[in-house]
Design an enzyme around this catalytic site. Structure first.
Site, PDB file in Angstrom:
ATOM      1  NE  ARG A  28       3.014  -4.791  -0.057  1.00  0.00           N
ATOM      2  CZ  ARG A  28       4.060  -4.576   0.770  1.00  0.00           C
ATOM      3  NH1 ARG A  28       4.534  -5.548   1.528  1.00  0.00           N
ATOM      4  NH2 ARG A  28       4.619  -3.386   0.839  1.00  0.00           N
ATOM      5  CB  SER A 178       8.297   4.400   3.036  1.00  0.00           C
ATOM      6  OG  SER A 178       7.671   3.382   3.824  1.00  0.00           O
ATOM      7  CG  ASP A 329      14.656  -4.954   2.907  1.00  0.00           C
ATOM      8  OD1 ASP A 329      14.862  -3.953   3.628  1.00  0.00           O
ATOM      9  OD2 ASP A 329      13.522  -5.387   2.646  1.00  0.00           O
ATOM     10  NE  ARG A 404      16.202  -7.568   5.166  1.00  0.00           N
ATOM     11  CZ  ARG A 404      15.266  -8.416   4.715  1.00  0.00           C
ATOM     12  NH1 ARG A 404      15.611  -9.593   4.268  1.00  0.00           N
ATOM     13  NH2 ARG A 404      14.002  -8.080   4.712  1.00  0.00           N
TER      14      ARG A 404
END
Ligand code: S3P
Length: 464
Positions: A28, A178, A329, A404
């Site tokens: 961002r 989301s 996550d 991950r």
């Protein structure tokens, strides 16, 4: 591609370490710096590959970026309408956030852009972001997904929005929480003269809202509703000067390792502890894990803390409902903790895991079973039978190209009865380029090997 060979821990993990800059916040910050007015300065740890994809995209739109050191970027913002048509398709690599956030900005541009990605990203669902952007007047086309009716996948062709048209206002209710889709709508809202309203079923990470507010964009939130009403706004984003907090998603692998290696005490320094991201800690509390957060101030509206973790006798828990959005996550590493807990852990309401960098439910079930942990796969989660004592069976597993999954498997290997191998571990650089070095600094023994060849001291040069 290098493999990791993880040796069982023979001593506690101990130490205080930095973690990579928060991946979501960095995406961002880079993107907003590119469309801000003036020179922005973004500091933090060295970038992972996902963040590099966003940086490369901005360069392709003609934005000048300097990197005076591996931990600092200077970005010459071109203003909201200063992006130039790229000469070639933009490669978002493995990064869903790059593709979906960019879609929001590109929806309002007068030129067409093609967004492409690697094999994993090219399988991920994109209609969720394309649909609401089309509803506000954008042109977005993708490939029809032969496996899912009404779904599209990358490559995406976005724009042009022909002059003199502008994007229109929108009131949109996301069918699935989301942050990427919400952020794309808010970013596109910067270009619309009318208001943007977004409602989610559950609040997802709110970094975009916090950063836009810090930059003076008129934005209001009420529960799971966000409103961006540009009437009265100057239409200009000021340059940013930000030190990005550490990534709690990366830190969670270290805090988890500390829980399961006896005698350990680990600190991850300067971690972002935004409450929309701390579901891992909530779940860990439910498992009677050992951790503490020491407040370390704030940066652009984002709370920061040192996170301490220590060895614990974990008990099984249930992870479902709202906490899933706050830990989305971290579910792969929570599966690892469940494997070391007393009792059966249930993960539910997590069907979204099936459309991440890999199908993380299936991938983690394969990893757990390879280490001798019994588990049952469900459409929206799994049941994991904890083994609180005794070593796991040393295993050889595939990363499945998912950073991950690879890191979660590596942590499991610390408690196995012999050396374990994670194949194709280069993907770890997606989010945590110094993962191996950090675990070694804490006392773990890990080697990086090239395809079945001699095991080297490895190191971060090997990308894992
Ligand atoms: C992200 C949002 C989440 C998360 C991803 C990063 C973001 O994805 O899984 O790793 O930075 O906005 P969704 O928006 O698909 O839930």
């Amino acid at each position: 591609m290098p493999d990791l060979v993880i040796h069982p821990a023979t001593k506690p993990l101990f130490g205080s370490v930095p973690v990579p800059a928060d991946k979501s916040i960095t995406h961002r910050a880079i993107l907003l710096a590119g469309i801000a007015s003036g020179r922005s300065r973004i500091r933090g740890a060295a970038l992972g590959e996902d963040n590099r994809a966003t940086l490369a995209a901005l360069r392709a739109f003609g934005i000048r970026i300097e990197e005076p050191s591996p931990t600092e970027m200077l970005i010459e913002g071109a203003g909201l309408l200063g992006l130039q048509a790229p000469a070639a398709p933009i490669d978002c690599g493995n990064s869903g956030t790059t593709m979906r956030l960019l879609a929001g900005v590109l929806a309002a541009q007068r030129f067409v852009t093609r967004l492409i990605g690697d094999a994993s990203l090219s399988r991920r669902p994109m209609e969720r972001v394309a649909r609401p952007l089309r509803m506000r007047g954008a042109r977005i086309e993708g490939n029809l997904d032969p496996r899912r009716v009404g779904e599209i996948t990358a490559p995406l062709d976005i724009g042009p929005l022909p002059a003199p048209h502008t994007l229109c206002g929108i009131e949109y209710e996301l069918p699935v929480a989301s942050a990427q889709v919400k952020s794309a709508l808010l970013l596109s809202g910067l270009y619309a003269p009318e208001a943007t309203y977004v409602r989610e079923p559950i609040v997802s990470r709110d970094h975009t809202e916090r950063m836009l507010s810090a930059l003076g964009v008129p934005l209001r939130t009420a529960g799971a509703m966000v409103e961006l009403d540009p009437s009265g706004w100057s239409g200009e984003l000021p340059a940013l000067d930000v030190e990005v907090p550490g990534d709690i998603s990366a830190a969670s692998f270290l805090i988890a390792a500390a829980q399961i290696v006896p005698g350990s005490h680990v600190t991850a320094r300067r971690v972002g502890v935004n409450p929309t991201r701390t579901g891992f800690l909530e779940a860990l509390r439910g498992m009677e894990g050992v951790f503490a957060v020491e407040a370390r101030g704030e940066e652009m509206g984002e709370p920061i803390g040192d996170v301490h973790g220590g060895a614990a006798a974990l008990r099984a828990t249930r992870v479902g409902g709202e906490v899933v959005a706050r830990a989305i996550d971290e579910l792969p590493i929570l599966c690892v903790l469940a494997a070391r807990a007393r009792g059966v852990t249930e993960v539910r309401d997590a069907a979204e895991l099936r459309v991440k960098e890999s199908d993380r439910i299936a991938a983690m079930a394969r990893v757990l079973r390879a280490f001798g942990v019994a588990c049952e796969e469900r459409p929206d989660g799994m049941l994991i039978e904890g083994r609180e004592e005794g070593a796991f069976t040393a295993a050889e597993v595939e990363s499945e190209g998912d950073h991950r999954v690879a890191m979660a498997a590596a942590v499991l290997g610390l408690c196995a009865d012999g050396p374990s191998r994670v194949r194709d571990a280069a993907c770890i650089a997606t989010s945590f380029p110094r993962f191996v070095g950090t675990l070694r600094a804490l006392g773990a023994t890990i080697e990086v090997t090239s395809d079945g060849g001699a095991e080297s001291g490895g190191g971060e040069g090997a990308k894992a």
